[in-house]
Design an enzyme around this catalytic site. Structure first.
Site, mmCIF file in Angstrom:
data_model
loop_
_atom_site.group_PDB
_atom_site.id
_atom_site.type_symbol
_atom_site.label_atom_id
_atom_site.label_comp_id
_atom_site.label_asym_id
_atom_site.label_seq_id
_atom_site.Cartn_x
_atom_site.Cartn_y
_atom_site.Cartn_z
ATOM 1 N N GLU A 473 36.022 -50.691 46.972
ATOM 2 C CA GLU A 473 35.907 -49.581 45.306
ATOM 3 C C GLU A 473 35.222 -50.741 44.864
ATOM 4 O O GLU A 473 35.066 -50.611 43.728
ATOM 5 C CB GLU A 473 37.257 -49.178 44.854
ATOM 6 N N GLU A 617 52.206 -52.028 44.154
ATOM 7 C CA GLU A 617 50.328 -51.462 44.459
ATOM 8 C C GLU A 617 49.838 -52.756 45.223
ATOM 9 O O GLU A 617 49.292 -52.500 46.414
ATOM 10 C CB GLU A 617 49.874 -50.872 43.776
#
Length: 680
Positions: A473, A617
C-alpha cells in the site's frame, strides 16, 4: 488498508524477560504472574459473536464487543464497531472496603485456550483469597458466564455487586430490574438498553446471579439505581475463616442487528442460561470447544512455538462462528480496531487457515460476501464498470466504508479478486457443487465481468490495469501492480473453470483478458511490483504472493529470486506482521529450513505485547490482537512447514521441511474428511 503506525523501537532482548525454562511453557495456558497495569494488553475471550477483553483491574473487563453491531459515528464518518454494555463488571467489598488494583496482591491471570476461559486470582490482605473465571459460551452466541470463588482467611463480611454500565457513546439509556419468583427458583434480572449514537440500533444486555444454595436459601438480592448510565444488583454474605463461597453471573448482550426485539431477547437468553445452570452451561461450552480442537496443530520439540501457534489458532477460532454471515475484521473481537471493518485481511490472511481446519467456519466468511454481492454490483456501476466490485472496507451493508481520506477505498481493487479466490477455494476444499452453483458461481461470474471491464485493452499482452493501490500500500495510484494483475488473472481463470464444472457457458472474453494481463519483470529477471517500481522499500508482501497463494509464479528458481530480492526491501519497522509469514512459507517449500524458521519467528515475536504474548500489527505496535498476522503465520505453519495444499481435487500435501528444532509437526482434523497430516 491505510493505517497509522506507532514507530516505537522494541528490542527483542527486552520484549519478554524469560523467567522460566522453555520446557515449562504450557502448550495450552498463557500465564501472567506479574501484572503491570501500565504495560498491559488485554487478551480476548470470545465465541465468534461476543468478545470480552481482559483488564488488569480486579473484576473489570476492558471491552465487550458484538460482531455485526455497527453505527456511523466517530472516525471517518463511516460505520464503526460499538462497545456493548460491560455486563461482567463487578464490585467486591470485604469488611466494608472495596477491592481494587492497589489492594489486590499476588494477582495472577491466565488464558486457558483449550477450555476458552480466562481466570484471575489474587489475595486481599490477610482476609481472603479471590478467584474468578469468565467464558464466552461457545454454544450460546450472545451469552457469557463468570464464576467467582472467595475463600476467607478469617471471618469476613462480603458484599458482591454486578454492575451494568452503558458505554459513553450510547444514548437514551433505559435501566430495568425484575424479579421472577417461581416455586422452584427466584431470578433477579439486571437489564439495560440504549440506542447507538445515531439511533440506528437498539442495544440491550441483561444478567443474573446463579447461586449454589438450594432454593429458598439463596442470598437476598437488592437493586440500586446510581444514575442513568449505571445501576447494579448486590447481595451480602458472611464467611467464617477457612470457608469458601462460590457464585456465578450469567449475562447476555444482543442488538437489533441480530434480533428484532433485543431488549426482551436479552432477558430471555439470560433466563435460559440461569435455568440451564452453571454445570450444564460449562458442559456444553466444553463439548463445543472439544469439537473445535479436533482440528489442531501439534509441534514437538519447540514448546514456545507450540503455545504461540495455539494462541493464533485459538484467536481465529474465537473470532469466527459457523452458521452466520459474519466476517472478522483485522482485530477480530478484541476491540474497536479498524472500526471492525472487513478487508482483504479476511480472504487472503485469516480465511485459508480456517478453510482447511474448519470449512464450516470459513463458510460464514464467504456467505458474508455473497450476501453483499448486490451492493458490490452497485459499487461497480457507480465507478463505470460491469459486474461486481467489492469495497475495500466493508461493514454491515457491503457499501464502501473506507474513510474518504484513504485512497485505498476508490483504488485498492484487488479486494474483488481476493473475494473470488476465496469463493473458488471454498469449492475446491468442499467439492460442494450445489454451493458452487447457488453462491460461488454468482460471485465468480460477476467479479470476472468486473475485471473484463476494468482492464484497458492496449494490444496483445497489454490488457493493462492502471491506477490502483497495490497490495503493497505504499505504492499508490500505480499501473500494472503484480498482485492485482495476477489476482485478476486467477479470478478470470477460476470463473471459467467453474462454468465448465457446472456445465454453463463461460464468457469467452474472460480467458482472452486473462491471457493478456501483463506480469512485468525488472532487468535482473525479478518480478516487478508495478510499472514504475525502482527498488524502493515495500510496506508488505506483494510480488511474493504470486508464488503463494496465486500460483502465478511456479518455477522454484523464480520464487527464490523474487524472495531474495523483496525480503531485503521490507523495513524493520512499521510493516504488518503477515508479510514475513509468506516468506517463511515459501522458504519452507523451497527446502530452506533455516530461513523459513527465521522468518516464522520474525513474523510475530517482535510484535508481541505483554503479559499474554498478544500480537500487534507491527513491531512495537500497541493495537492487539492482530488476527491478520496470526492468519499469515498459521499459513506458514500449515501450508509452509506442513505442506498442506488446496488443489482441484481437494486438500493434498506437498514436500516441505521443518525447522531443525521441531521433531515433528502434526496437523489434525483437516478438511471435510478430518484428515491428519504429519511432517517429521
Amino acid at each position: 488498508m491505510i493505517k497509522i503506525y506507532c514507530f516505537l523501537l522494541m528490542f527483542s532482548a527486552i520484549l519478554f524477560p524469560v523467567a522460566v525454562s522453555a520446557q515449562s511453557v504450557d502448550p495450552w495456558v498463557v500465564k501472567a504472574d506479574k501484572i503491570d497495569p501500565a504495560n498491559y494488553y488485554g487478551v480476548t475471550v470470545a465465541n465468534g459473536m461476543i468478545g470480552v477483553v481482559s483488564s488488569p483491574e480486579p473484576f473489570k473487563v476492558k471491552d465487550v464487543v458484538l460482531a455485526g453491531a455497527y453505527d456511523q459515528y466517530g472516525r471517518g464518518r463511516v460505520s464503526n464497531f460499538l462497545r456493548s454494555f460491560n455486563l461482567l463488571n463487578m464490585n467486591l467489598d470485604i469488611n466494608g472496603r472495596r477491592i481494587d488494583g492497589r489492594s489486590a496482591t499476588n494477582m495472577r491471570q491466565e488464558l486457558d485456550m483449550r477450555e476458552a476461559k480466562f481466570t484471575t486470582s489474587f489475595d486481599y490482605g490477610d482476609e481472603a483469597t479471590v478467584s474468578y473465571t469468565y467464558y464466552a459460551l461457545r454454544h450460546l452466541p450472545f451469552t457469557v458466564l463468570m464464576n467467582i470463588t472467595i475463600t476467607a482467611k478469617k471471618d469476613v463480611n462480603l458484599s458482591a455487586s454486578s454492575v451494568m454500565e452503558a458505554p459513553d457513546a450510547l444514548r437514551d439509556v433505559q435501566n430495568y430490574y425484575n424479579e421472577i419468583d417461581r416455586p422452584h427458583v427466584v431470578l433477579s434480572l439486571l437489564t439495560s438498553s440504549a440506542k447507538s449514537p445515531t439511533g440506528k440500533l437498539l442495544m440491550a444486555a441483561s444478567n443474573t446471579f446463579l447461586f449454589q444454595e438450594p432454593h429458598g436459601q439463596e442470598p437476598r438480592v437488592i437493586h440500586e439505581m446510581w444514575d442513568n448510565n449505571m445501576h447494579l444488583m448486590k447481595f451480602g454474605k458472611q464467611l467464617k475463616a477457612g470457608e469458601s463461597y462460590t457464585f456465578s453471573v450469567a449475562g447476555s448482550s444482543i442488538t437489533s442487528a441480530h434480533h428484532d426485539d433485543p431488549l426482551n431477547e436479552a432477558e430471555r437468553l439470560t433466563i435460559y442460561a440461569r435455568l440451564e445452570g452453571r454445570d450444564r452451561l460449562l458442559q456444553f461450552h466444553q463439548k463445543a470447544w472439544d469439537a473445535i480442537w479436533q482440528s489442531d496443530i501439534k509441534i514437538e520439540g519447540d514448546p514456545q512455538s507450540q503455545q504461540d501457534v495455539h494462541s493464533m489458532l485459538y484467536h481465529l477460532y474465537s473470532f469466527v462462528r459457523e452458521n452466520t454471515a459474519l466476517s472478522p475484521s483485522p482485530m477480530g473481537l478484541s476491540g474497536l480496531g479498524y472500526n471492525g471493518h472487513v478487508f482483504w485481511d479476511t480472504e487472503i490472511w485469516m480465511y485459508p487457515a480456517l478453510l482447511v481446519m474448519h470449512p464450516e467456519m470459513a463458510k460464514s466468511l464467504v456467505e458474508y460476501r455473497f450476501q453483499r454481492l448486490e451492493a458490490a454490483k452497485r459499487n461497480a456501476f457507480s465507478k463505470g464498470f460491469k459486474g461486481a466490485m467489492y469495497p475495500w472496507e466493508s461493514a454491515d451493508t457491503g457499501v464502501e466504508e473506507t474513510p474518504v481520506w484513504a485512497l485505498s477505498g476508490p483504488f485498492e481493487h484487488h479486494i474483488t479478486a481476493d473475494v473470488a479466490i476465496a469463493a473458488w477455494n471454498y469449492y475446491l476444499v468442499t467439492q460442494d457443487k450445489q454451493w458452487l452453483r447457488e453462491k460461488g458461481w454468482p460471485m465468480l461470474k460477476e467479479t470476472a465481468d468486473f475485471w473484463a471491464s476494468r482492464v484497458e485493452r492496449n494490444g496483445p499482452g497489454r490488457y493493462d490495469i492502471k491506477n490502483v493501490v497495490a497490495a503493497d500500500e505504499w505504492a499508490e495510484n500505480v499501473d500494472n501492480n503484480a498482485f492485482t494483475n495476477a489476482a485478476a488473472k486467477a479470478n478470470l481463470q477460476y470463473a471459467t473453470q467453474a462454468a465448465k464444472i457446472l456445465g454453463v457457458p463461460a464468457d469467452k472474453d474472460w480467458m482472452q483478458v486473462a491471457d493478456n494481463i501483463p506480469i512485468l519483470k525488472l532487468e535482473n529477471g525479478v518480478t516487478k511490483e508495478h510499472a514504475t517500481y525502482k527498488g524502493e522499500g515495500i510496506k508488505q508482501a506483494d510480488v511474493n504472493l504470486l508464488a503463494y497463494p496465486l500460483k502465478e509464479v511456479t518455477a522454484p528458481e523464480q520464487i527464490r529470486k523474487d524472495l531474495e530480492y523483496y525480503e531485503t526491501r521490507v523495513p524493520d519497522e512499521g510493516t504488518p506482521a503477515m508479510t514475513q509469514g509468506v516468506f517463511a512459507l515459501l522458504y519452507a517449500r523451497l527446502g530452506n529450513a533455516d530461513k523459513a524458521y527465521h522468518w516464522f519467528k520474525e513474523a510475530y515475536e517482535p510484535n508481541l505485547n505483554p503479559p499474554f504474548r498478544v500480537i500487534a500489527e507491527t513491531k512495537g505496535g500497541t493495537n492487539p490482537y492482530f488476527a491478520t498476522g496470526a492468519g499469515g503465520v498459521l499459513q506458514a505453519v500449515i501450508m509452509g512447514f506442513g505442506g498442506v495444499e488446496i488443489t482441484p481435487n481437494g486438500i493434498k500435501q506437498v514436500k516441505s521441511v521443518l525447522p531443525k528444532s521441531w521433531k515433528s509437526l502434526t496437523i489434525t482434523g483437516v478438511g471435510p474428511d478430518k484428515k491428519t497430516f504429519t511432517v517429521k
